[in-house]
Design an enzyme around this catalytic site. Structure first.
Site, PDB file in Angstrom:
ATOM      1  CB  SER A  41     -11.048 -16.428  39.570  1.00  0.00           C
ATOM      2  OG  SER A  41     -12.018 -15.399  39.520  1.00  0.00           O
ATOM      3  CE1 TYR A  58     -14.365 -19.192  43.001  1.00  0.00           C
ATOM      4  CE2 TYR A  58     -13.817 -16.934  42.390  1.00  0.00           C
ATOM      5  CZ  TYR A  58     -13.979 -18.262  42.045  1.00  0.00           C
ATOM      6  OH  TYR A  58     -13.738 -18.668  40.759  1.00  0.00           O
TER       7      TYR A  58
HETATM    8  N1  LIG Z   1     -17.994 -19.626  36.231  1.00  0.00           N
HETATM    9  C1  LIG Z   1     -17.249 -18.533  36.189  1.00  0.00           C
HETATM   10  O1  LIG Z   1     -17.697 -17.458  35.780  1.00  0.00           O
HETATM   11  C2  LIG Z   1     -15.799 -18.601  36.630  1.00  0.00           C
HETATM   12  C3  LIG Z   1     -15.036 -17.424  36.589  1.00  0.00           C
HETATM   13  C4  LIG Z   1     -13.696 -17.469  36.964  1.00  0.00           C
HETATM   14  C5  LIG Z   1     -13.149 -18.682  37.353  1.00  0.00           C
HETATM   15  N2  LIG Z   1     -13.899 -19.818  37.390  1.00  0.00           N
HETATM   16  C6  LIG Z   1     -13.274 -21.084  37.787  1.00  0.00           C
HETATM   17  O2  LIG Z   1     -13.408 -22.008  36.732  1.00  0.00           O
HETATM   18  C7  LIG Z   1     -13.431 -23.355  37.258  1.00  0.00           C
HETATM   19  C8  LIG Z   1     -14.640 -24.090  36.695  1.00  0.00           C
HETATM   20  O3  LIG Z   1     -15.796 -23.386  37.104  1.00  0.00           O
HETATM   21  P1  LIG Z   1     -17.244 -23.678  36.496  1.00  0.00           P
HETATM   22  O4  LIG Z   1     -17.864 -22.354  36.292  1.00  0.00           O
HETATM   23  O5  LIG Z   1     -17.166 -24.659  35.383  1.00  0.00           O
HETATM   24  O6  LIG Z   1     -17.945 -24.306  37.779  1.00  0.00           O
HETATM   25  P2  LIG Z   1     -19.029 -25.474  37.926  1.00  0.00           P
HETATM   26  O7  LIG Z   1     -19.873 -25.578  36.721  1.00  0.00           O
HETATM   27  O8  LIG Z   1     -19.655 -25.248  39.258  1.00  0.00           O
HETATM   28  O9  LIG Z   1     -18.108 -26.776  37.975  1.00  0.00           O
HETATM   29  C9  LIG Z   1     -17.207 -26.985  39.017  1.00  0.00           C
HETATM   30  C10 LIG Z   1     -16.824 -28.437  39.031  1.00  0.00           C
HETATM   31  O10 LIG Z   1     -15.985 -28.700  40.168  1.00  0.00           O
HETATM   32  C11 LIG Z   1     -16.461 -29.875  40.794  1.00  0.00           C
HETATM   33  N3  LIG Z   1     -16.087 -29.971  42.207  1.00  0.00           N
HETATM   34  C12 LIG Z   1     -16.525 -29.208  43.237  1.00  0.00           C
HETATM   35  N4  LIG Z   1     -15.972 -29.639  44.396  1.00  0.00           N
HETATM   36  C13 LIG Z   1     -15.160 -30.676  44.067  1.00  0.00           C
HETATM   37  C14 LIG Z   1     -14.342 -31.549  44.819  1.00  0.00           C
HETATM   38  N5  LIG Z   1     -14.242 -31.454  46.162  1.00  0.00           N
HETATM   39  N6  LIG Z   1     -13.637 -32.507  44.179  1.00  0.00           N
HETATM   40  C15 LIG Z   1     -13.748 -32.631  42.836  1.00  0.00           C
HETATM   41  N7  LIG Z   1     -14.531 -31.860  42.065  1.00  0.00           N
HETATM   42  C16 LIG Z   1     -15.231 -30.892  42.688  1.00  0.00           C
HETATM   43  C17 LIG Z   1     -17.970 -29.818  40.612  1.00  0.00           C
HETATM   44  O11 LIG Z   1     -18.551 -31.079  40.844  1.00  0.00           O
HETATM   45  P3  LIG Z   1     -20.168 -31.189  41.093  1.00  0.00           P
HETATM   46  O12 LIG Z   1     -20.802 -30.769  39.832  1.00  0.00           O
HETATM   47  O13 LIG Z   1     -20.368 -32.651  41.382  1.00  0.00           O
HETATM   48  O14 LIG Z   1     -20.452 -30.303  42.254  1.00  0.00           O
HETATM   49  C18 LIG Z   1     -18.033 -29.370  39.162  1.00  0.00           C
HETATM   50  O15 LIG Z   1     -17.903 -30.441  38.286  1.00  0.00           O
HETATM   51  C19 LIG Z   1     -13.449 -23.195  38.782  1.00  0.00           C
HETATM   52  O16 LIG Z   1     -12.149 -23.377  39.297  1.00  0.00           O
HETATM   53  C20 LIG Z   1     -13.896 -21.761  38.980  1.00  0.00           C
HETATM   54  O17 LIG Z   1     -13.449 -21.223  40.215  1.00  0.00           O
HETATM   55  C21 LIG Z   1     -15.211 -19.800  37.039  1.00  0.00           C
END
Ligand SMILES: NC(=O)c1ccc[n+]([C@@H]2O[C@H](COP(=O)([O-])OP(=O)(O)OC[C@H]3O[C@@H](n4cnc5c(N)ncnc54)[C@H](OP(=O)(O)O)[C@@H]3O)[C@@H](O)[C@H]2O)c1
Length: 228
Positions: A135, A150
């Site tokens: 991130s 975070y």
């Molecule tokens: N969204 C943003 O704007 C943003 C910005 C910068 C970086 N990121 C990074 O991008 C990545 C994806 O984010 P996203 O926005 O797609 O988030 P998201 O929609 O919340 O998806 C996160 C995924 O991780 C899974 N997860 C959480 N805890 C876990 C565990 N203990 N073991 C295995 N899986 C687990 C969740 O499962 P459940 O659905 O079952 O909870 C979900 O499928 C993350 O690493 C995040 O930090 C996101």
């Protein structure tokens, strides 16, 4: 055909990356906390190369069982995508230390645990890519002044992956840290400018275009270096 392993694949960026690689005919191993989630079940039905496995990146036993399922062959691409961001909008000085520990367990130790478990499968691919979704909030020099939990979890995973990049280069493994942009997901919320499908396309382009010369880089989805 490559073997692509993606953690946290039941929604958001992980689901969209699984869809893109699956639609291209690759073997996709989707690691999910809940493998019965409808979107990933539907995707596996549509793309014969996609298989869904239970995975909690915080638990040794779960990661070991997942690695056993994956180890039938080399892994060309591992995407450490699973992540959490708890109590996103609370004032930074009210951070919960329990939440902070939970965040480090998923966002920092999770990618390390999964990477170590799949190290031999990555090495045996010859030219594998080990990708961690980081991130911009993992940048120490550009700290946004919020979300100590975070931000520190992403800064720490950046450090871990830089170390791995040095040590595993001899096995032909290229380590990448990618900031996907602010996405309209469960984590990013409704105001985010990027649809996860669009971010996934850009992240995939960075992954597919990377070479050994990119080992250890922390990049945005245009391939620009992020400030550490
Ligand atoms: N969204 C943003 O704007 C943003 C910005 C910068 C970086 N990121 C990074 O991008 C990545 C994806 O984010 P996203 O926005 O797609 O988030 P998201 O929609 O919340 O998806 C996160 C995924 O991780 C899974 N997860 C959480 N805890 C876990 C565990 N203990 N073991 C295995 N899986 C687990 C969740 O499962 P459940 O659905 O079952 O909870 C979900 O499928 C993350 O690493 C995040 O930090 C996101």
């Amino acid at each position: 055909m490559s073997t692509v392993v993606i953690t946290g694949a039941e929604q958001g960026l992980g689901l969209e990356l699984a869809r893109l690689y699956g639609q291209e005919g690759h073997r996709v191993v989707a690691g999910c906390l809940d493998p019965a989630r409808p979107d990933i079940v539907r995707l596996a039905g549509e793309c014969p190369g996609v298989t869904v496995h239970r995975l909690d990146v915080t638990r040794d036993g779960s990661v070991a069982a997942f690695a056993d399922a994956v180890r039938s062959g080399p892994v060309d691409i591992l995407v450490n995508n699973a992540g959490i961001h708890l109590r996103k909008w609370s004032p930074p000085d009210t951070v919960s230390f329990d939440d902070w520990e939970a965040t480090l367990r998923v966002n920092t130790l999770g990618p390390a645990r999964v990477s170590f478990a799949l190290q031999r499968s990555l090495a045996s691919a010859g030219g594998a890519k080990l990708v961690t979704i980081s991130s911009d909030w993992g940048s120490v020099s550009n700290h946004p002044g919020t979300a100590y939990d975070y931000c520190s979890s992403k800064a720490a995973v950046n450090s871990v992956m830089r170390g791995i990049a040095r040590n595993w280069a001899a096995s032909g493994i290229t380590v990448l840290l990618i900031h996907p942009g602010w996405m309209r997901t469960a984590m990013g919320g409704a105001d985010a400018p990027n649809l996860p499908a669009d971010s996934a396309r850009r992240v995939k382009a960075v992954i597919d275009g990377a070479s050994a010369a990119d080992n250890g880089r922390y990049m945005d989805t245009e391939g620009n270096d992020m400030p550490w």
